[in-house]
Design a protein around this motif. Structure first.
Motif, mmCIF file in Angstrom:
data_model
loop_
_atom_site.group_PDB
_atom_site.id
_atom_site.type_symbol
_atom_site.label_atom_id
_atom_site.label_comp_id
_atom_site.label_asym_id
_atom_site.label_seq_id
_atom_site.Cartn_x
_atom_site.Cartn_y
_atom_site.Cartn_z
ATOM 1 N N VAL A 133 17.022 10.757 16.551
ATOM 2 C CA VAL A 133 17.358 11.859 15.652
ATOM 3 C C VAL A 133 16.222 12.031 14.642
ATOM 4 N N THR A 134 15.814 13.269 14.405
ATOM 5 C CA THR A 134 14.845 13.569 13.351
ATOM 6 C C THR A 134 15.443 14.628 12.433
ATOM 7 N N PHE A 135 15.062 14.555 11.173
ATOM 8 C CA PHE A 135 15.617 15.448 10.153
ATOM 9 C C PHE A 135 14.474 16.039 9.343
ATOM 10 N N GLU A 136 14.531 17.356 9.059
ATOM 11 C CA GLU A 136 13.504 18.037 8.287
ATOM 12 C C GLU A 136 14.151 18.807 7.141
ATOM 13 N N LEU A 137 13.454 18.820 6.011
ATOM 14 C CA LEU A 137 13.937 19.549 4.839
ATOM 15 C C LEU A 137 12.737 20.193 4.148
ATOM 16 N N GLU A 138 12.872 21.462 3.767
ATOM 17 C CA GLU A 138 11.786 22.154 3.091
ATOM 18 C C GLU A 138 12.362 23.078 2.019
ATOM 19 N N GLY A 139 11.552 23.382 1.021
ATOM 20 C CA GLY A 139 11.933 24.313 -0.028
ATOM 21 C C GLY A 139 10.964 25.477 -0.081
ATOM 22 N N THR A 140 11.429 26.646 -0.521
ATOM 23 C CA THR A 140 10.589 27.834 -0.587
ATOM 24 C C THR A 140 10.759 28.502 -1.962
ATOM 25 N N ASN A 141 9.713 29.243 -2.344
ATOM 26 C CA ASN A 141 9.737 30.002 -3.591
ATOM 27 C C ASN A 141 8.925 31.271 -3.367
ATOM 28 N N SER A 142 9.610 32.394 -3.158
ATOM 29 C CA SER A 142 8.956 33.674 -2.911
ATOM 30 C C SER A 142 9.096 34.545 -4.140
ATOM 31 N N GLU A 143 8.059 34.529 -4.974
ATOM 32 C CA GLU A 143 8.039 35.329 -6.196
ATOM 33 C C GLU A 143 9.278 35.088 -7.049
ATOM 34 N N ASP A 183 12.195 33.876 -6.032
ATOM 35 C CA ASP A 183 13.417 33.762 -5.236
ATOM 36 C C ASP A 183 13.383 32.424 -4.500
ATOM 37 N N LEU A 184 14.334 31.554 -4.840
ATOM 38 C CA LEU A 184 14.333 30.206 -4.299
ATOM 39 C C LEU A 184 15.090 30.139 -2.979
ATOM 40 N N GLY A 185 14.666 29.201 -2.135
ATOM 41 C CA GLY A 185 15.345 29.019 -0.858
ATOM 42 C C GLY A 185 15.091 27.623 -0.318
ATOM 43 N N PHE A 186 15.732 27.302 0.788
ATOM 44 C CA PHE A 186 15.559 25.994 1.416
ATOM 45 C C PHE A 186 15.767 26.141 2.921
ATOM 46 N N GLY A 187 15.281 25.127 3.637
ATOM 47 C CA GLY A 187 15.479 25.094 5.077
ATOM 48 C C GLY A 187 15.813 23.678 5.520
ATOM 49 N N ARG A 245 18.652 24.566 13.154
ATOM 50 C CA ARG A 245 17.925 24.850 11.914
ATOM 51 C C ARG A 245 18.647 25.951 11.156
ATOM 52 N N THR A 246 18.714 25.788 9.854
ATOM 53 C CA THR A 246 19.272 26.829 9.001
ATOM 54 C C THR A 246 18.378 26.989 7.776
ATOM 55 N N SER A 247 18.269 28.199 7.282
ATOM 56 C CA SER A 247 17.480 28.461 6.083
ATOM 57 C C SER A 247 18.176 29.532 5.253
ATOM 58 N N ASN A 266 23.195 42.913 2.435
ATOM 59 C CA ASN A 266 23.188 41.488 2.105
ATOM 60 C C ASN A 266 22.315 41.266 0.874
ATOM 61 N N ASN A 267 22.625 40.208 0.127
ATOM 62 C CA ASN A 267 21.809 39.845 -1.031
ATOM 63 C C ASN A 267 21.034 38.558 -0.771
ATOM 64 N N ARG A 268 20.691 38.332 0.477
ATOM 65 C CA ARG A 268 20.068 37.062 0.835
ATOM 66 C C ARG A 268 19.307 37.192 2.164
ATOM 67 N N TYR A 269 18.468 36.186 2.394
ATOM 68 C CA TYR A 269 17.869 35.963 3.708
ATOM 69 C C TYR A 269 18.494 34.686 4.266
ATOM 70 N N THR A 270 19.184 34.805 5.356
ATOM 71 C CA THR A 270 19.851 33.651 5.956
ATOM 72 C C THR A 270 19.534 33.610 7.448
ATOM 73 N N GLU A 271 19.317 32.409 7.939
ATOM 74 C CA GLU A 271 19.037 32.262 9.375
ATOM 75 C C GLU A 271 19.684 30.992 9.891
#
Length: 784
Positions: free
Chosen positions: A368-378, A380-384, A406-408, A421-426
């Motif tokens: 099992v492998t696990f990945e975590l990332e954070g984003t900041n677009s101007e 607007d905060l997000g994570f994956g 994977r989800t973000s 929608n008020n978000r980006y979701t995947e």
């Protein structure tokens, strides 16, 4: 101009390096000389004896030069002081290269090596003279090796002395494969290669104990003649006295060996009970002539082990069966260690017999492998979040299960009027199973063993929520992959690959607003369906360092060739036509969605020439063609070609070049229009190692894309045979790379030289402008 300033900076750097080179003897002790230059001149047969090929035989060569004249590594070393207790001096010396001090003994050894190399190639009368030029005032020494080849010795006749008539018959049956013939140079290296090849062919015919040492050559020459009468001699095996002290007749002949038993040890541990292979078994199973020695559990089915084993009990020994078994067993992902031991075990049918032990050690079954990332677009905060699960032995057949999820998420701020929608979701998921064999019904074992392919089935689903729309992308595929043991030839056959894009929700008139008259942009957001079949072929002569059968010496010339073709929509079109389905908007549809119909093919060729361990040139050429027909007037957007980018014409960013002379400056969706149906790209690159992990490169790129039809939204993009060469874009530039062995980081600066776009400066190289013509690319790995 800014790029003119850059050129000036580069010139300054080179000048500084040269100035440092003037002080290149800073760390040369008194009474010694820096080896400044070595040259090899050839007098005689220059067509077959090249100076560049002989450099490898020199025992001492000068410090490495960049671009053929700047000793940058030596200059770096000379930046250090004499006090090696200081960390800075040690660090700089490690980055650079110490001065090469002339050594008289190494020069003499080099002359002897050159002489021997020429003799080995048939130039028995070759001479090597050494001249040295000393410059005491500069503490430098130059060495010249002057070679006179003379005329080579040539094979005039070939005879064979083989006392063993059975062996002679087996060997001469393959005489058409002999590589040495009358009229060839008397090349000792070629003779040794011939010994190796004959030995391998005999081992494939049962001669297990035969080695190339049994084969020798006698060369007879007469005074004053360059003709060589060659005799190949195959000696009998070393006599083995019997207990009585006598030697049997059989000991005077090379014997063929039979395979008596084949044992497969599934839980072998090299650290325990060395040599006693049966000690690892707690249970044994006889299956179609094989004896499978299991450990604590039967983690592999007997059928899969039998299919991967090419060594057959009761048959003659065949060395190729050993190699094929290694290759086939290597396809089982549950195994981490494979070894085959052959043990002599008496007689069988009057011939000596062997027992084959196939020793296997298992790898970890799950991971099992696990990945975590954070984003900041101007702001607007997000994570994956990503999760991957592997199971290497799903049904005890070494089936590899790969599950990825994977989800973000990213929130958005600002005016949300008119948005859904008020978000980006995947949310993305993929499930794949790899079978270590050609998985298909009604196929014989012999066919599956001959193909040696792995089978892959995969399902994927991607759910996207955007402020303007919600989109679902689904895919499914079944493919076969196979390659040779050295991985130099690889093939992939996509039996079926299905892609489905569906937009269940969108803002009012979303598509009409973003693409009122742009079919390319509309297609990328409308529902569409692709069902394709494809084939990919790849070949290279690059030897992998990890391959047990590959030599470890450096290759001078390396090439790779890749060809791919795919076809889509034919089956659906045929079914629709036969079924009498009605066309909607001039096209057939499935599930209310128009399906794509097209043919696409592309080929790429790469060639690299290494000049020593530190300098090389690399060439690349690529061609591609896509043709829509039947149910489609245009190839799907994701299947079209694009130009520019880190692996294309590097004077342009990715998807900013072409098609043809298309001018994208007036479009707000340039990247959508900048794709095509025809691709042509060429590149030349000079590469040089600098110091430590750093490498440099100078490159020239050329290419473009075109459409095969005149689309309204891509004016100037159509391919015209008499005009396309005028629309080939040119770029030049330099790069800096960091080679960490397992991966390479690349930074390239590309500058436009010729721009084919309408209403733009056609020759930026003449009228340069930094802000317009320069493009930086950061990438991983070489461009080709």
């Amino acid at each position: 101009m800014a790029n003119i300033r850059l050129i000036k900076y580069i010139i300054v750097i080179i000048v500084v390096s040269l100035l440092a080179g003037c002080r290149s003897t800073r760390h040369v002790p008194d009474g010694m000389y820096l080896l400044d230059e070595t040259t090899i001149t050839v007098d005689g047969d220059r067509e077959n004896v090249k100076s560049a090929e002989l450099i490898n035989y020199l025992r001492q060569t000068p410090n490495h030069k960049i671009l053929g004249f700047a000793k940058l590594q030596l200059a770096t070393y000379n930046m250090s002081g004499n006090d090696t207790t200081k960390w800075y001096n040690r660090w700089v010396r490690k980055l650079g290269q110490a001065p090469v001090i002339y050594n008289n003994e190494l020069t003499a050894q080099s002359a002897r090596q050159l002489k021997q190399a020429l003799v080995n190639r048939g130039y028995n009368d070759a001479t090597v003279e050494v001249d040295t030029i000393v410059r005491p005032d500069k503490k430098k020494m130059s060495v010249e090796y002057r070679i006179t080849t003379g005329n080579p010795h040539v094979i005039s006749t070939i005879d064979y002395e083989i006392e063993d008539s059975i062996l002679k018959s087996a060997m001469m049956a393959d005489s058409a494969l002999f590589t040495i013939g009358v009229g060839d140079f008397f090349d000792r290296n070629a003779l040794d290669t011939e010994r190796t090849m004959i030995t391998e062919r005999l081992r494939q015919k049962g001669y297990y104990a035969f080695t190339k040492d049994y084969i020798s050559f006698i060369a007879d020459t007469t005074d004053g003649s360059k003709n060589v009468e060659l005799t190949m001699i195959v000696r009998p095996p070393v006599a083995r006295p019997e207990i009585s002290g006598e030697v049997s007749d059989a000991d005077q002949l090379h014997e063929r060996y039979m395979v008596r038993h084949v044992y497969i040890v599934t839980d072998y541990d090299a650290t325990r009970a060395a040599g006693n292979f049966k000690a690892f078994a707690t249970d044994s199973v006889n299956y179609h002539g094989l004896t499978i020695l299991y450990g604590p559990d039967h983690y592999l089915r007997p059928s899969i082990l039998e299919e991967k084993c090419f060594i057959e009990p009761g048959k003659l020994f065949n060395s190729s069966a050993i190699d094929r078994t290694y290759e086939a067993m290597g396809q089982l992902s549950i195994l981490k260690y494979i070894n085959i031991n052959l043990v002599q075990s008496g007689k069988m049918d009057g011939m000596p017999a062997l027992d084959a032990y196939i020793l296997l050690s298992r790898a970890k079954k799950q991971g099992v492998t696990f990945e975590l990332e954070g984003t900041n677009s101007e702001g607007d905060l997000g994570f994956g979040v990503g999760l991957t699960y592997l199971h290497r032995n799903l049904w005890k057949g070494s089936e590899l299960l790969t599950t990825k999820f994977r989800t973000s998420y990213e929130s958005i701020s600002g005016n949300l009027d008119g948005l859904i929608n008020n978000r980006y979701t995947e949310y993305a998921g993929e499930v794949g199973i790899t079978f270590p064999k050609f998985e298909a019904p009604f196929l014989s074992k012999q066919f599956k063993q001959k193909i040696k392919a792995t089978s892959e089935v995969a399902l994927s689903l991607n759910y996207q929520e955007r402020p303007e729309y919600t989109r679902v992308i689904a895919g499914a595929g079944w493919k076969y992959k196979w390659s040779n043991r050295s991985n130099t030839v690889r093939r992939t056959f996509d039996l079926i690959d299905v892609n489905f894009v569906y937009l269940p929700h969108s803002t009012l008139n979303f598509i009409d607003e973003i693409a009122p008259q742009n079919p390319l942009l509309r297609y990328s957001y409308e529902d569409h369906f692709i069902m394709r079949m494809g084939y990919t072929y790849y070949r290279t002569n690059r030897r992998m360092a990890s391959s047990s059968i590959a030599p470890v010496h450096r290759q001078e010339r390396i090439y790779s060739f890749r060809w791919a073709a795919e076809i889509a929509g034919n089956l659906l079109y045929a079914i629709s036509s036969i079924d009498g389905a009605k066309r909607h908007d001039g096209a057939y549809k499935i599930f209310g969605i128009q399906f794509a119909q097209y043919f696409k093919t592309e080929a790429d060729y790469n060639w690299t020439r290494n000049f020593g361990p530190r300098n090389s040139i690399a060439l690349h050429m690529g061609l591609g063609l896509g043709v829509p027909y039947g149910n489609s007037s245009m190839i799907p957007f994701e299947k079209r070609f694009y130009a520019g980018g880190a692996n294309g014409v590097r004077g342009w960013n990715v998807r900013t070049l072409g098609p043809g002379s298309y001018d994208a400056r007036n479009s707000v969706v340039d990247f959508i229009n900048q794709c095509g149906d025809i691709r042509l790209d060429m590149s030349f690159e000079y590469r040089a190692k600098l110091f430590w992990v750093f490498e440099s490169a100078l490159f020239v790129d050329a290419g473009n894309i075109w459409t095969i039809r005149n689309y309204v939204n891509q004016p100037g993009g159509v391919f015209k045979p008499g005009n396309f060469y005028k629309e080939i874009a040119l770029a030049y530039g330099a790069g800096l790379r960091m080679d960490f062995t397992y991966f390479l980081l690349r930074l390239d600066l590309g500058l436009k030289a010729h721009n084919p776009a309408r209403n733009q400066e056609p020759w930026p190289i003449i009228h340069p402008k930094w802000s317009r013509d320069a493009t930086f690319h950061f990438a991983v790995g070489y461009p080709f």
